[in-house]
Motif scaffolding. Structure first.
Motif, PDB file in Angstrom:
ATOM      1  N   ASP A 111      50.208  33.801  90.819  1.00 38.64           N
ATOM      2  CA  ASP A 111      50.549  34.901  90.138  1.00 38.64           C
ATOM      3  C   ASP A 111      51.128  34.318  88.597  1.00 38.64           C
ATOM      4  O   ASP A 111      51.649  33.186  88.831  1.00 38.64           O
ATOM      5  N   ASP A 112      51.278  35.017  87.791  1.00 33.89           N
ATOM      6  CA  ASP A 112      51.835  34.602  86.451  1.00 33.89           C
ATOM      7  C   ASP A 112      53.413  34.828  86.750  1.00 33.89           C
ATOM      8  O   ASP A 112      53.714  35.810  86.204  1.00 33.89           O
ATOM      9  N   ILE A 113      54.031  33.619  86.949  1.00 35.46           N
ATOM     10  CA  ILE A 113      55.364  34.139  87.426  1.00 35.46           C
ATOM     11  C   ILE A 113      56.234  33.471  85.825  1.00 35.46           C
ATOM     12  O   ILE A 113      57.652  33.086  86.180  1.00 35.46           O
ATOM     13  N   GLY A 114      55.633  33.532  84.900  1.00 34.04           N
ATOM     14  CA  GLY A 114      56.203  32.705  83.563  1.00 34.04           C
ATOM     15  C   GLY A 114      57.605  33.645  83.416  1.00 34.04           C
ATOM     16  O   GLY A 114      58.528  32.943  83.003  1.00 34.04           O
ATOM     17  N   ALA A 115      57.754  34.977  83.450  1.00 33.20           N
ATOM     18  CA  ALA A 115      58.785  35.455  83.059  1.00 33.20           C
ATOM     19  C   ALA A 115      59.800  35.174  83.835  1.00 33.20           C
ATOM     20  O   ALA A 115      61.079  34.783  83.254  1.00 33.20           O
TER      21      ALA A 115
ATOM     22  N   MET B 239      45.040  30.419  89.023  1.00 32.97           N
ATOM     23  CA  MET B 239      46.260  29.572  89.429  1.00 32.97           C
ATOM     24  C   MET B 239      46.858  29.044  88.278  1.00 32.97           C
ATOM     25  O   MET B 239      45.969  28.371  87.341  1.00 32.97           O
ATOM     26  N   TYR B 240      47.984  28.657  88.262  1.00 34.08           N
ATOM     27  CA  TYR B 240      48.916  28.260  87.120  1.00 34.08           C
ATOM     28  C   TYR B 240      49.856  27.244  87.489  1.00 34.08           C
ATOM     29  O   TYR B 240      50.322  27.326  88.661  1.00 34.08           O
ATOM     30  N   ARG B 241      50.152  26.213  86.655  1.00 34.10           N
ATOM     31  CA  ARG B 241      51.078  24.990  87.046  1.00 34.10           C
ATOM     32  C   ARG B 241      52.197  25.058  85.878  1.00 34.10           C
ATOM     33  O   ARG B 241      51.724  25.193  84.759  1.00 34.10           O
ATOM     34  N   PHE B 242      53.463  25.222  86.453  1.00 36.72           N
ATOM     35  CA  PHE B 242      54.569  25.433  85.448  1.00 36.72           C
ATOM     36  C   PHE B 242      55.229  24.037  85.716  1.00 36.72           C
ATOM     37  O   PHE B 242      55.333  23.719  86.838  1.00 36.72           O
ATOM     38  N   THR B 243      55.970  23.705  84.424  1.00 35.77           N
ATOM     39  CA  THR B 243      56.814  22.347  84.500  1.00 35.77           C
ATOM     40  C   THR B 243      58.035  23.005  83.666  1.00 35.77           C
ATOM     41  O   THR B 243      57.929  23.210  82.659  1.00 35.77           O
ATOM     42  N   LEU B 244      59.209  22.764  84.668  1.00 35.61           N
ATOM     43  CA  LEU B 244      60.510  22.828  83.921  1.00 35.61           C
ATOM     44  C   LEU B 244      61.237  21.511  83.551  1.00 35.61           C
ATOM     45  O   LEU B 244      61.183  20.746  84.487  1.00 35.61           O
ATOM     46  N   THR B 245      61.412  21.036  82.428  1.00 44.45           N
ATOM     47  CA  THR B 245      62.184  19.904  82.028  1.00 44.45           C
ATOM     48  C   THR B 245      63.460  20.137  81.997  1.00 44.45           C
ATOM     49  O   THR B 245      64.049  20.745  81.145  1.00 44.45           O
ATOM     50  N   VAL B 246      64.478  19.239  82.709  1.00 46.29           N
ATOM     51  CA  VAL B 246      65.828  19.422  83.006  1.00 46.29           C
ATOM     52  C   VAL B 246      66.359  18.037  82.511  1.00 46.29           C
ATOM     53  O   VAL B 246      66.128  17.182  83.452  1.00 46.29           O
ATOM     54  N   PRO B 247      67.371  18.005  81.787  1.00 45.59           N
ATOM     55  CA  PRO B 247      67.960  16.798  81.480  1.00 45.59           C
ATOM     56  C   PRO B 247      68.931  16.210  82.910  1.00 45.59           C
ATOM     57  O   PRO B 247      69.525  17.192  83.453  1.00 45.59           O
ATOM     58  N   LEU B 248      68.933  15.006  82.976  1.00 48.21           N
ATOM     59  CA  LEU B 248      70.004  14.776  84.197  1.00 48.21           C
ATOM     60  C   LEU B 248      71.216  14.214  83.541  1.00 48.21           C
ATOM     61  O   LEU B 248      72.392  14.094  84.439  1.00 48.21           O
ATOM     62  N   LYS B 249      71.410  14.254  82.137  1.00 50.75           N
ATOM     63  CA  LYS B 249      72.824  13.957  81.630  1.00 50.75           C
ATOM     64  C   LYS B 249      72.866  15.289  80.456  1.00 50.75           C
ATOM     65  O   LYS B 249      71.931  15.639  80.048  1.00 50.75           O
ATOM     66  N   LEU B 250      74.195  15.466  80.446  1.00 48.57           N
ATOM     67  CA  LEU B 250      74.772  16.468  79.406  1.00 48.57           C
ATOM     68  C   LEU B 250      74.627  15.620  78.256  1.00 48.57           C
ATOM     69  O   LEU B 250      74.741  14.386  78.136  1.00 48.57           O
ATOM     70  N   ASN B 251      74.932  16.482  77.030  1.00 45.95           N
ATOM     71  CA  ASN B 251      74.788  15.741  75.452  1.00 45.95           C
ATOM     72  C   ASN B 251      76.322  14.927  75.462  1.00 45.95           C
ATOM     73  O   ASN B 251      76.013  13.963  74.518  1.00 45.95           O
ATOM     74  N   THR B 252      77.204  14.829  76.435  1.00 45.54           N
ATOM     75  CA  THR B 252      78.385  14.322  76.395  1.00 45.54           C
ATOM     76  C   THR B 252      78.073  12.804  77.045  1.00 45.54           C
ATOM     77  O   THR B 252      79.050  11.796  76.826  1.00 45.54           O
ATOM     78  N   GLY B 253      77.084  12.662  77.816  1.00 45.18           N
ATOM     79  CA  GLY B 253      76.707  11.429  78.454  1.00 45.18           C
ATOM     80  C   GLY B 253      77.020  11.721  79.956  1.00 45.18           C
ATOM     81  O   GLY B 253      76.685  10.683  80.833  1.00 45.18           O
TER      82      GLY B 253
END
Length: 99
Positions: free
Chosen positions: A66-70, A1-15
């Motif tokens: 499953d390896d859903i990495g792709a 079993m795998y744990r995946f973590t996706l890091t998403v910014p809450l703000k754009l580069n413009t702020g």
């Protein structure tokens, strides 16, 4: 079993705040790929050429047999493109069960 973590910014580069529609799409894709997700909000930081940056982030965590990495990598590429990010982090760690 795998744990995946996706890091998403809450703000754009413009702020400006990232539009809720983007999070709805990300979360919909995670549910379609994995059946669910856990979101934890936090703060990320790094040193730039001229100053230190701190930004609010959302960490999306999913577990899968499953390896859903792709599929998740394609989602990370989409996030980087539409949010105009130089990089978006996607990590994969094995989960070890002590049964």
């Amino acid at each position: 079993m795998y744990r995946f973590t996706l890091t998403v910014p809450l703000k754009l580069n413009t702020g400006a705040d990232v539009d809720t529609a983007h999070f709805n799409l990300i979360e919909g894709r995670l549910i379609a790929i994995c059946g669910g997700f856990t979101r934890t909000d936090g703060v990320g930081g790094w040193d730039g050429e001229e100053r230190r940056y701190r930004e609010p982030i959302a960490l999306y965590t999913v577990d899968s047999q499953d390896d859903i990495g792709a599929a998740l990598y394609m989602l990370a590429e989409y996030v980087a493109l539409v949010l105009e990010q130089e990089s978006v982090y996607l990590t994969r760690s094995p989960i070890i069960s002590a049964d």
